[in-house]
Design an enzyme around this catalytic site. Structure first.
Site, PDB file in Angstrom:
ATOM      1  N   GLU A 330      -0.388   8.908  -1.845  1.00  0.00           N
ATOM      2  CA  GLU A 330      -1.003   7.869  -2.307  1.00  0.00           C
ATOM      3  C   GLU A 330      -2.322   8.157  -1.208  1.00  0.00           C
ATOM      4  O   GLU A 330      -2.653   8.780  -0.484  1.00  0.00           O
ATOM      5  CB  GLU A 330      -0.485   6.630  -1.301  1.00  0.00           C
ATOM      6  CG  GLU A 330       0.258   5.611  -2.488  1.00  0.00           C
ATOM      7  CD  GLU A 330       0.787   4.764  -1.785  1.00  0.00           C
ATOM      8  OE1 GLU A 330       1.206   3.825  -2.227  1.00  0.00           O
ATOM      9  OE2 GLU A 330       0.750   4.546  -0.505  1.00  0.00           O
ATOM     10  N   CYS A 331      -3.177   8.388  -1.489  1.00  0.00           N
ATOM     11  CA  CYS A 331      -4.988   8.960  -1.093  1.00  0.00           C
ATOM     12  C   CYS A 331      -4.844   9.915  -0.941  1.00  0.00           C
ATOM     13  O   CYS A 331      -4.442  10.901  -0.778  1.00  0.00           O
ATOM     14  CB  CYS A 331      -4.668   7.386  -0.354  1.00  0.00           C
ATOM     15  SG  CYS A 331      -6.520   8.344  -0.167  1.00  0.00           S
TER      16      CYS A 331
END
Length: 458
Positions: A330-331
């Site tokens: 994630e990110c």
């Protein structure tokens, strides 16, 4: 399977909102939590909307974990359950709002109205006097389904300044507290928001002193009194199936990867998973017996050189990917797994290289807001909040769906059993899809499970 507690619980509660971002909501909420904690009260604190940074400061002030409350991302039933549980043990419930009181759909005001929670609004009064009263009047009268508890003024320059505001307020709008214009009350920030706790002993000690100062400032004000009690009705609680029983999930957690929702961790454990934390900064291998890997967001751009230099960990991650180990990045986790990352100083670092793409940090432009992720396994809800972009990536398997805008959201990539995106997912929004995403099951030939889309099939 669901369980239901039918007893209504009562607890004093207050939502701290504002006319806009940057008014001092976190300072006021944290100061209130610290004050009441020092009075021997147990304080439950929540943060409206998705946020990883403000809750760290609020948790330091309250001495207890801080949960997100968002009617879209988590759902009304989940929010109701959290508030009802908190009312069972806390002497006070505090909720910090997000942005302006009425910004977004749903807004902090919607949350307050849904659960009949009184609202105190913080206003940075620098550069205004009587106009502060006009703004407070507008906030108080804008909706008739919100209990307006009063106004808190911040950055007030003098007693005369405070008196001008107080004299201008209607009789039914209380000036609950005033924070003076002092540098020592301003919380430090960087490109994604407030600076997180735990980065250095000295910084945490300074933050602790700031919270003490703010709490002492509010101690003699009407805001320091307990707000009205609110009746919290129970919600139905879904008990997740133990579909991850025996699954050892390796979770990145160090100074570079800190964006974990406690609700996500609790759900994984409730589904039977064994959580094993590791540091991409300092560890040389993944935990023994790793069945799935979660690389959450954080600040890899601040530690890019150290991440790039840890070749042993990168080798371990490559070996896990080759084995078909399910991975969720994630990110910041995705930026780490791509080929390169250019930091805020313009320096380009070689990253793990599990995922084609080159990440680049930016000081201003980025993306934030609620989005759902339509994965092959099912749709999970979450949000984006970053100042970065990626080039030369694989074709996405899907795009995030924005909660209130028709434009495509964040790209979602699938490379073997690796799923990556700028999106931060809220796992309780779809436990079944999450389990399928992380399920360490292979067929007899060792192939990726059904639903795991390889980039070669795109």
């Amino acid at each position: 399977m669901t369980t239901e507690n039918t007893a209504t619980r009562h607890c004093p509660a207050l939502l701290v909102g504002a006319m806009a971002s940057g008014q001092g909501k976190t300072t006021v909420t944290a100061a209130l939590a610290r004050h009441h904690r020092r009075q021997g009260r147990k304080v439950a604190v929540f943060k409206t909307g998705p946020d990883y940074l403000d809750p760290q400061i609020l948790a330091m002030a309250a001495g207890s974990p801080v949960e997100p409350l968002d009617l879209w991302m988590a759902g009304e039933a989940w929010c109701r359950q959290q508030l009802h549980q908190a009312a069972g043990w806390a002497d006070l419930i505090l909720i910090e709002g997000a942005m302006g009181l009425f910004d977004g759909t749903p807004s902090s005001g919607d949350l307050a109205a849904r659960f009949d929670i009184p609202v105190a609004c913080v206003l940075n009064a620098r550069g205004m006097a009587q106009t502060a009263a006009a703004i407070a009047l507008g906030l108080a009268r804008y909706r008739d389904d919100i209990r307006f508890h009063g106004l808190v003024t911040n950055a007030v320059g003098s007693e005369r300044h405070r008196q001008l505001i107080a004299d201008s307020l209607p009789a039914d709008i209380a000036l609950l507290a005033t924070l003076p214009r002092r540098d020592e009350l301003a919380l430090p920030s960087r490109h994604l928001g407030l600076i997180q706790t735990g980065e250095s002993t000295e910084r945490d000690a300074e933050l602790d002193r700031q919270l003490d100062t703010a709490a002492a400032t509010l101690a003699e004000s009407p805001l320091a009194e307990l707000p009205p009690a609110v009746a919290f009705t129970p919600g139905k609680t879904d008990i997740p199936e133990r579909t991850l029983a025996g699954c050892r999930i390796a979770i990145a957690r160090d100074a570079a990867f800190t964006f974990h929702y406690a609700a996500n961790l609790r759900l994984l454990e409730a589904m039977g998973a064994k959580l094993c934390f590791f540091s991409p900064l300092t560890d040389s291998t993944l935990p023994n017996g790793t069945d799935a890997i979660w690389l959450p967001g954080g600040y890899p751009e601040l530690h890019a050189a150290e991440l790039a230099a840890n070749h042993a960990m990168i080798t371990s991650l490559h070996a896990a990917w080759q084995r078909g180990t399910p991975m969720l990045a994630e990110c910041g986790g995705m930026l780490y797994l791509q080929e390169q990352l250019t930091d805020l100083d313009g320096v380009t670092h070689t990253m793990a290289g599990l995922l084609p793409g080159r990440g680049e940090m930016r000081t201003k432009r980025g993306c934030q807001g609620m989005q759902s992720a339509p994965l092959p396994e099912g749709t999970l809800r979450g949000h984006a909040h970053h100042h970065a972009r990626s080039h030369d990536t694989l074709p996405p398997i899907a795009y995030g769906i924005r909660s209130s805008h028709p434009a495509p959201g964040e790209a979602i990539y699938r490379h073997g059993a690796l799923t990556a995106s700028f999106l931060h997912l809220f796992f309780p929004s779809n436990p079944t899809a999450l389990a399928q995403l992380l399920m360490p099951v292979h067929d007899n030939a060792g192939n990726i499970p059904t639903g795991k889309v390889s980039d070669t099939t795109l």
